[in-house]
Design a protein around this motif. Structure first.
Motif, short mmCIF file in Angstrom:
data_model
loop_
_atom_site.label_atom_id
_atom_site.label_comp_id
_atom_site.label_asym_id
_atom_site.label_seq_id
_atom_site.Cartn_x
_atom_site.Cartn_y
_atom_site.Cartn_z
N ALA A 80 0.82 -1.21 0.00
CA ALA A 80 0.00 0.00 0.00
C ALA A 80 0.85 1.26 0.00
N THR A 81 1.93 1.26 0.79
CA THR A 81 2.82 2.42 0.84
C THR A 81 3.44 2.71 -0.52
N LEU A 82 3.84 1.66 -1.21
CA LEU A 82 4.47 1.83 -2.52
C LEU A 82 3.46 2.34 -3.54
N TYR A 83 2.27 1.75 -3.54
CA TYR A 83 1.22 2.19 -4.46
C TYR A 83 0.89 3.68 -4.24
N GLU A 84 0.74 4.04 -2.98
CA GLU A 84 0.37 5.42 -2.65
C GLU A 84 1.46 6.41 -3.08
N ALA A 85 2.72 6.04 -2.88
CA ALA A 85 3.82 6.91 -3.28
C ALA A 85 3.88 7.05 -4.80
N ALA A 86 3.67 5.94 -5.50
CA ALA A 86 3.69 5.98 -6.97
C ALA A 86 2.57 6.88 -7.49
N ALA A 87 1.37 6.72 -6.92
CA ALA A 87 0.22 7.52 -7.37
C ALA A 87 0.43 9.00 -7.05
N LYS A 88 0.97 9.29 -5.87
CA LYS A 88 1.19 10.68 -5.46
C LYS A 88 2.10 11.42 -6.43
N HIS A 89 3.10 10.72 -6.95
CA HIS A 89 4.09 11.37 -7.81
C HIS A 89 3.86 11.07 -9.29
N GLY A 90 2.76 10.36 -9.60
CA GLY A 90 2.43 10.09 -10.99
C GLY A 90 3.42 9.18 -11.69
N LYS A 91 3.89 8.15 -10.99
CA LYS A 91 4.90 7.25 -11.55
C LYS A 91 4.37 5.81 -11.58
N ASP A 92 5.08 4.98 -12.32
CA ASP A 92 4.71 3.57 -12.46
C ASP A 92 5.35 2.71 -11.38
N LEU A 93 4.62 1.68 -10.93
CA LEU A 93 5.16 0.61 -10.10
C LEU A 93 4.79 -0.71 -10.77
N TYR A 94 5.77 -1.39 -11.32
CA TYR A 94 5.55 -2.68 -11.98
C TYR A 94 6.33 -3.76 -11.24
N PHE A 95 5.77 -4.98 -11.17
CA PHE A 95 6.42 -6.02 -10.35
C PHE A 95 6.09 -7.43 -10.84
N GLU A 96 6.10 -7.63 -12.15
CA GLU A 96 5.82 -8.96 -12.70
C GLU A 96 6.75 -10.03 -12.12
N ALA A 97 8.01 -9.68 -11.88
CA ALA A 97 8.99 -10.66 -11.42
C ALA A 97 8.80 -11.07 -9.97
N ALA A 98 7.90 -10.42 -9.25
CA ALA A 98 7.71 -10.74 -7.83
C ALA A 98 7.00 -12.06 -7.62
N VAL A 99 6.27 -12.54 -8.61
CA VAL A 99 5.50 -13.78 -8.48
C VAL A 99 5.74 -14.67 -9.70
N ALA A 100 6.22 -15.87 -9.46
CA ALA A 100 6.32 -16.92 -10.49
C ALA A 100 7.30 -16.60 -11.62
N GLY A 101 8.37 -15.86 -11.31
CA GLY A 101 9.47 -15.70 -12.25
C GLY A 101 9.06 -15.21 -13.62
N ALA A 102 9.38 -16.00 -14.63
CA ALA A 102 9.15 -15.59 -16.01
C ALA A 102 7.70 -15.74 -16.44
N ILE A 103 6.86 -16.38 -15.65
CA ILE A 103 5.48 -16.64 -16.07
C ILE A 103 4.69 -15.33 -16.10
N PRO A 104 4.14 -14.95 -17.24
CA PRO A 104 3.28 -13.75 -17.27
C PRO A 104 2.02 -14.01 -16.46
N LEU A 105 1.90 -13.35 -15.33
CA LEU A 105 0.78 -13.61 -14.43
C LEU A 105 0.20 -12.32 -13.86
N ILE A 106 1.07 -11.44 -13.36
CA ILE A 106 0.60 -10.19 -12.78
C ILE A 106 -0.11 -9.35 -13.82
N ARG A 107 0.49 -9.20 -15.00
CA ARG A 107 -0.12 -8.35 -16.02
C ARG A 107 -1.44 -8.91 -16.52
N PRO A 108 -1.56 -10.23 -16.78
CA PRO A 108 -2.88 -10.75 -17.15
C PRO A 108 -3.95 -10.49 -16.08
N LEU A 109 -3.58 -10.63 -14.81
CA LEU A 109 -4.55 -10.37 -13.75
C LEU A 109 -4.91 -8.88 -13.66
#
Length: 430
Positions: free
Chosen positions: A115-144
């Motif tokens: 939540a802290t990271l999301y809020e900071a990204a939104a406050k400053h108008g920046k992206d937070l991407y983290f596909e690699a945080a779950v299941a390595g190379a498997i495209p999963l976060i972006r499909p969800l």
């Protein structure tokens, strides 16, 4: 047209994943530039040990001052692969404050304080991407987050830790004991010197929290996830599962309640039928099974860890973030509008496999059945084997709340005729 000024990238961490990210950025620089629409340049690499030789990386880029690196006004994207809570959290929020978007592989931080990271990204108008945080190379976060954004996801069921899957697979396919399988995983590099995070389910629980939060548009923290590891799984459990036409997997299970008013997130070993797609996931591979209202059943499969697979996910995010930067846009942020409560494990309804050591004498089965009935747990099947005054009793239940099962087990332990509860395992995926 290609923009000539390069987008500058700061890399935090240069271990197995970080060094692979740097290598790909260098060797595939032309391809990345063509896909993004501008060159990308590695502008600095923050490390703990500057004296270590890092092949392919200009020593002039190496620094031990990560804070100064993320504060540079010319940095467009910060790639964080150091892991842990601090200093990663502070470095990421500082990067947002100084104009950089962030690509992270930090599952522990996202599960603990996303939540802290999301809020900071939104406050400053920046992206937070983290596909690699779950299941390595498997495209999963972006499909969800994107492909299924217009659908309703009801369940996410998956194998999200390669180490434990390898261990359980060796116990099942080769008849190895837990310790023997763990030693083999360590020798092959699948398990860390201290495997606690994997075998006790902490790694999978962090990933479950992230998946549940995205799938159900609500905030789910690591503390909300019920967690059990595989250290108590025995060869007898695997043999019993085979007898039922099942195998044993460490599963991350995130579910929306039938009435849609709450969610649950849990990680534990479970028996699943051999007919289920997840049963065939072998070795150190990962797979995630998603059930959505309109899309139906979807399965994502592939290598879930390792330097190259994880770096692939990081680079995919880097390309997306850089494209957004050129277009003066941002990608999807946090979606937590449902604000659904996370129900306790006691509310989860499923089936159970219970193995008891009992006295081999008349009336024992009747006593055991009475205890199940008193706690509202219906019995599906019973198998009993007896020899020399001792017996084993295996009970498989119908679906029942976890709280009812816990009460049943406690009552069974108090029976004089029950010498011990050898194992308890849930049955999933039917």
């Amino acid at each position: 047209m290609m923009r000539t000024r390069p987008l500058k990238v700061a890399l935090l961490g240069c271990g197995v994943v970080g060094s692979e990210v740097a290598r790909i950025m260098t060797t595939h620089a032309d391809d990345l530039a063509a896909r993004i629409g501008a060159p990308v340049e590695l502008a600095g690499v923050a490390v703990r040990r500057p004296s270590k030789v890092r092949a392919g990386i200009d020593p002039a880029l190496i620094t031990t001052d990560a804070t100064a690196l993320v504060k540079r006004g010319d940095i467009d994207v910060v790639v964080e692969v150091i892991g842990g809570i601090e200093p990663a959290r502070t470095l990421i929020t500082t990067a947002f404050e100084h104009g950089a978007s962030v690509v992270s592989a930090n599952k522990a931080l996202l599960a603990e304080d996303g939540a802290t990271l999301y809020e900071a990204a939104a406050k400053h108008g920046k992206d937070l991407y983290f596909e690699a945080a779950v299941a390595g190379a498997i495209p999963l976060i972006r499909p969800l987050r994107e492909s299924l954004a217009g659908d309703t996801v009801n369940r996410v069921l998956g194998i999200v830790n390669g180490t434990t899957n390898f261990i359980l697979d060796r116990m099942d396919s080769a008849g190895a004991g837990y310790s023997e399988a763990l030693d083999e995983a360590t020798a092959l590099g699948y398990a860390e010197a201290d495997p606690t995070a994997d075998v006790e389910g902490f790694d999978a629980a962090a990933k479950a929290a992230i998946l549940a939060g995205i799938a159900f548009h609500t905030r789910v923290r690591l503390d909300d996830v019920h967690r059990e590891g595989i250290t108590e799984v025995t060869s007898a459990d695997l043999a019993s599962a085979k007898g039922m036409g099942c195998t044993v997997k460490l599963l991350a299970i995130c579910e929306r309640a039938a009435d849609g008013r709450s969610v649950t997130a849990r990680v534990h070993p479970a028996m699943i039928p051999l007919s289920h797609p997840l049963a065939s996931v072998r070795g150190a591979y990962n797979a995630v099974f998603v059930e959505a209202e309109a899309a139906g059943e979807l399965m994502f499969y592939g290598p879930g860890a390792g330097g190259a697979p994880t770096a692939s996910a990081v680079l995919g995010d880097l390309v997306a973030v850089c494209r957004n930067k050129l277009n003066e846009a941002t990608g999807p942020g946090e979606s937590a509008y449902t604000q659904l409560p996370v129900s306790p494990m006691g509310d989860v309804v499923t089936r159970y496999h219970i193995s008891l050591d009992v006295a081999d004498k008349p009336g024992v089965l009747a006593q055991v059945a009475t205890v199940f009935a008193e706690h509202g747990v219906s019995i599906d099947t019973v198998r009993q084997k007896g020899k020399d005054g001792e017996a084993s009793l295996v009970v498989v239940t119908h679906r029942a709340p976890d709280a009812a099962l816990s009460g049943t087990v406690e009552a069974l332990r108090k029976l004089d005729t029950v010498r011990g509860v050898a194992s308890i395992m849930r049955v999933e995926g039917e």
